[in-house]
Design an enzyme around this catalytic site. Structure first.
Site, mmCIF file in Angstrom:
data_model
loop_
_atom_site.group_PDB
_atom_site.id
_atom_site.type_symbol
_atom_site.label_atom_id
_atom_site.label_comp_id
_atom_site.label_asym_id
_atom_site.label_seq_id
_atom_site.Cartn_x
_atom_site.Cartn_y
_atom_site.Cartn_z
ATOM 1 N N SER A 154 14.373 2.771 -40.093
ATOM 2 C CA SER A 154 14.549 4.115 -40.156
ATOM 3 C C SER A 154 13.352 4.419 -40.979
ATOM 4 O O SER A 154 12.704 3.757 -41.733
ATOM 5 C CB SER A 154 15.796 4.749 -40.645
ATOM 6 O OG SER A 154 15.980 4.260 -42.148
ATOM 7 N N SER B 109 12.512 6.855 -43.269
ATOM 8 C CA SER B 109 12.245 6.890 -44.898
ATOM 9 C C SER B 109 12.616 5.653 -45.551
ATOM 10 O O SER B 109 11.947 5.340 -46.470
ATOM 11 C CB SER B 109 13.367 7.929 -45.494
ATOM 12 O OG SER B 109 13.334 9.353 -45.032
ATOM 13 N N CYS B 110 13.273 4.755 -44.860
ATOM 14 C CA CYS B 110 13.408 3.333 -45.455
ATOM 15 C C CYS B 110 12.382 2.431 -45.368
ATOM 16 O O CYS B 110 11.786 1.794 -46.322
ATOM 17 C CB CYS B 110 14.510 2.891 -44.867
ATOM 18 S SG CYS B 110 16.182 3.561 -44.920
ATOM 19 N N SER B 111 11.537 2.662 -43.975
ATOM 20 C CA SER B 111 10.475 1.920 -43.648
ATOM 21 C C SER B 111 9.244 2.536 -44.202
ATOM 22 O O SER B 111 8.205 1.606 -44.662
ATOM 23 C CB SER B 111 10.303 1.579 -42.295
ATOM 24 O OG SER B 111 11.310 0.951 -41.710
ATOM 25 N N VAL C 12 11.558 1.577 -49.285
ATOM 26 C CA VAL C 12 11.317 0.000 -49.620
ATOM 27 C C VAL C 12 9.981 -0.229 -49.691
ATOM 28 O O VAL C 12 9.682 -0.870 -50.919
ATOM 29 C CB VAL C 12 11.880 -0.753 -48.575
ATOM 30 C CG1 VAL C 12 11.484 -2.237 -48.624
ATOM 31 C CG2 VAL C 12 13.394 -0.753 -48.162
#
Length: 190
Positions: free
Chosen positions: A78, A80-82, A86
């Site tokens: 996703s 924001s996660c990528s 992270v």
């Protein structure tokens, strides 16, 4: 106005007639408290790279380096996660001193492996990406939220837990479940 007679079953029979739901939470006026400082890491099996490669974080922190960070994300790949969450850990100057660092998501092992290969292809950061395919780890921490409209089922809130001596030292959970503020590396690692 008419009265209708209501047939009441005797109390002893009413209790027996209702099915017991041992796993369901009974109504209570106070909100549930998710994982807190001092809690042990749940001994739930997660998966790394393949469904056959089981990882138990309680054992990992008990047998190896007892300190580290568990990073919870709503979804692999996703935005924001990528692009933000992270990478804030992968690129943080203190990541090498953070201990054992794990990224956990309610996804399957193959998705998490592909995501790890994309975000950290050389694995220089030392961060390990783990799948929580049934959401049991997330449920044990009480850090799930209803993401059915977007992801199809319950997902993990965005969070970071710092671990010391195998126990939770600090809890950083995004208040809106998916934001990128309190759980970012600069707030967690300093």
């Amino acid at each position: 106005m008419a009265f209708r007679a209501v047939h009441r079953m005797p109390t002893a029979f009413r209790a027996a007639a209702r099915p017991l739901s041992l796993g369901a939470r009974q109504f209570h006026s106070t909100p549930r408290a998710f994982v807190k400082v001092g809690d042990a890491i749940p001994g739930v099996e997660l998966q790394e790279d393949t469904p056959a490669n089981k990882v138990n974080l309680a054992k990992e922190y008990a047998q190896g380096i007892a300190n580290g960070v568990i990073i919870g994300v709503p979804a692999a790949f996703s935005g924001s996660c990528s692009q933000k969450h992270v990478p804030s850990y992968i690129n943080h100057p203190k990541i090498a001193d953070a201990g054992q660092v794990f990224v956990v998501s309610v996804n399957d092992a193959f998705v998490m492996k592909a995501w790890a290969d994309q975000l950290d292809p050389t694995k220089e950061s030392g961060i390990r990406f783990l799948a929580d395919p049934t959401g049991e780890f997330t449920k044990a921490l009480d850090l799930g939220f209803d993401a059915i409209p977007v992801f199809g089922h319950t997902r993990a809130k965005r969070y970071a837990l710092t671990i010391e001596d195998g126990k939770v030292k600090s809890v950083h959970v995004e208040p809106d479940n998916t934001g990128t503020d309190v759980s970012m590396a600069d707030k967690v690692l300093g």
